[in-house]
Design an enzyme around this catalytic site. Structure first.
Site, PDB file in Angstrom:
ATOM      1  N   HIS A  59      -1.227   3.978  43.029  1.00  0.00           N
ATOM      2  CA  HIS A  59       0.118   3.999  43.592  1.00  0.00           C
ATOM      3  C   HIS A  59       0.638   2.587  43.856  1.00  0.00           C
ATOM      4  CE1 HIS A  59       2.889   5.007  47.173  1.00  0.00           C
ATOM      5  NE2 HIS A  59       3.457   5.522  46.093  1.00  0.00           N
ATOM      6  N   ASP A  75       7.708   1.451  40.748  1.00  0.00           N
ATOM      7  CA  ASP A  75       9.081   1.821  41.088  1.00  0.00           C
ATOM      8  C   ASP A  75      10.033   0.820  40.450  1.00  0.00           C
ATOM      9  OD1 ASP A  75       8.447   3.864  43.382  1.00  0.00           O
ATOM     10  OD2 ASP A  75       7.308   2.074  43.897  1.00  0.00           O
ATOM     11  N   GLU A 118       8.454   5.256  37.976  1.00  0.00           N
ATOM     12  CA  GLU A 118       9.428   5.984  38.782  1.00  0.00           C
ATOM     13  C   GLU A 118      10.773   5.274  38.779  1.00  0.00           C
ATOM     14  OE1 GLU A 118      10.465   7.380  43.345  1.00  0.00           O
ATOM     15  OE2 GLU A 118       8.382   6.887  42.831  1.00  0.00           O
ATOM     16  N   HIS A 148       9.864  -1.150  45.518  1.00  0.00           N
ATOM     17  CA  HIS A 148       9.988   0.202  46.047  1.00  0.00           C
ATOM     18  C   HIS A 148      11.199   0.400  46.947  1.00  0.00           C
ATOM     19  CE1 HIS A 148       9.277   3.372  49.092  1.00  0.00           C
ATOM     20  NE2 HIS A 148       8.825   4.057  48.047  1.00  0.00           N
ATOM     21  N   GLU A 199       1.081   3.475  38.866  1.00  0.00           N
ATOM     22  CA  GLU A 199       2.424   3.970  39.207  1.00  0.00           C
ATOM     23  C   GLU A 199       3.260   2.815  39.735  1.00  0.00           C
ATOM     24  OE1 GLU A 199       5.447   5.699  42.131  1.00  0.00           O
ATOM     25  OE2 GLU A 199       3.817   4.255  42.435  1.00  0.00           O
TER      26      GLU A 199
END
Length: 322
Positions: A71, A100, A181, A113, A98
């Site tokens: 993450h 953002d 994301e 993020h 992962e």
């Protein structure tokens, strides 16, 4: 005294040796066939994950353990969404990362993020008059000046907010895979097109990346619909926990439903698995954000296909029984 063996003895010895060699080769061939054909009968398969059994370019199965996603990189050990976090995940042997993605004032995609830069950079010190320090209010050059590591620890001083292109290049260098994301898409009209463009420019939309190394997700269903319309071959994921009755509508445009771990049950996971996504594969479930080993084991027992975590080494070891 040396006694010369008879011809019959030599023939018998040679025959025995040949028989032993044949049996050894037969056993090795059978072992190779088993390892090449995937897990043993009864091992649960996870066909929807890019590179998993049943997907194009299938990778060897991992005995049914959920895939572990780092993450924001290995963000328990390095500042989130930085190249240092990517590299730390790589050092731990974690393939999936992962991140953002947001957009700067001048249209550059950057990996961060929060809607603002205040928590994870020194923007307040460098630009004291720019409150509330929203990502969208800064140019890429301004963001490149910021220290994105010191807040986490002195050893990371000078780490930068990477652009998406820089991030992709580092993952490519490391041989890692990406769960990308699209963050806050309502703030950035057209960010889906921008994301697809950068992925294309970085070489991440060829068949090898699309089928094995890339998933695009968002909390916004409309954003995922847009990505699916732009590139129907891409694997997509919706972040959330739709009601069981609503799940069939999502199966029209997404391959995965990725919920918060605290809001799901075995029945809900089974309901997701009962549906077929736009690529003709079973819908899958990646639970977030799980940092506790016992919780990770419970998620595996529920049947989730992936676990997103800040501590990927700890969760990997928990679900694989190391």
């Amino acid at each position: 005294m040396y006694v010369r063996p008879s011809r019959r003895s030599l023939s018998l010895a040679a025959a025995t040796a040949l028989l032993g060699l044949a049996l050894t080769l037969a056993g090795a061939t059978a072992s190779l066939a088993r390892s090449s054909s995937g897990p043993a009968a009864g091992t649960p398969a996870r066909p929807g994950l890019p590179g998993a059994p049943g997907a194009p370019g299938a990778l060897p199965a991992r005995l049914g353990a959920p895939t572990v996603f780092a993450h924001r990189g290995a963000s328990a050990y390095a500042p989130e969404n930085t190249l240092a976090a990517v590299d730390h995940a790589d050092g731990l042997g974690i393939e999936w990362v992962e991140n953002d993605v947001q957009r700067t004032r001048d249209g550059e995609l950057v990996v961060v993020h929060d809607e603002t830069l205040a928590r994870t950079t020194d923007a307040e010190q460098v630009f004291p008059d720019r409150s509330p320090w929203r990502v969208a209010d800064f140019t890429a050059a301004e963001i490149a000046r910021l220290d994105a590591g010191s807040w986490f620890g002195a050893g990371f001083a000078g780490a930068r907010v990477p652009t998406l292109r820089e991030y992709l290049d580092r993952l490519e260098l490391n041989g890692q895979r990406l769960l990308l994301e699209i963050k806050l898409p309502a703030l950035y009209p057209g960010i889906e097109q921008d994301t697809v463009r950068v992925l294309e420019e970085a070489g991440w939309l060829d068949r090898r990346h699309v089928t094995r190394r890339l998933v695009v997700q968002s909390f916004a269903a409309d954003s995922i619909r847009t990505v699916h319309a732009l590139r129907p071959d891409l694997t997509t994921a919706f972040l959330g926990t739709p009601a069981v009755a609503e799940l069939p509508a999502y199966a029209a445009f997404t391959d995965r439903i990725n919920p918060w771990y605290g809001g799901i049950s075995a029945e809900w996971v089974a309901a997701v698995h009962d549906l077929t996504g736009p690529h003709g594969r079973r819908l899958e479930v990646d639970a977030w954000t799980v940092d506790n080993a016992d919780v990770a084991v419970r998620m595996a027992d529920l049947g989730v296909d992936g676990i997103i975590t800040n501590r990927p080494d700890r969760i990997r070891d928990a679900v694989t029984g190391r």
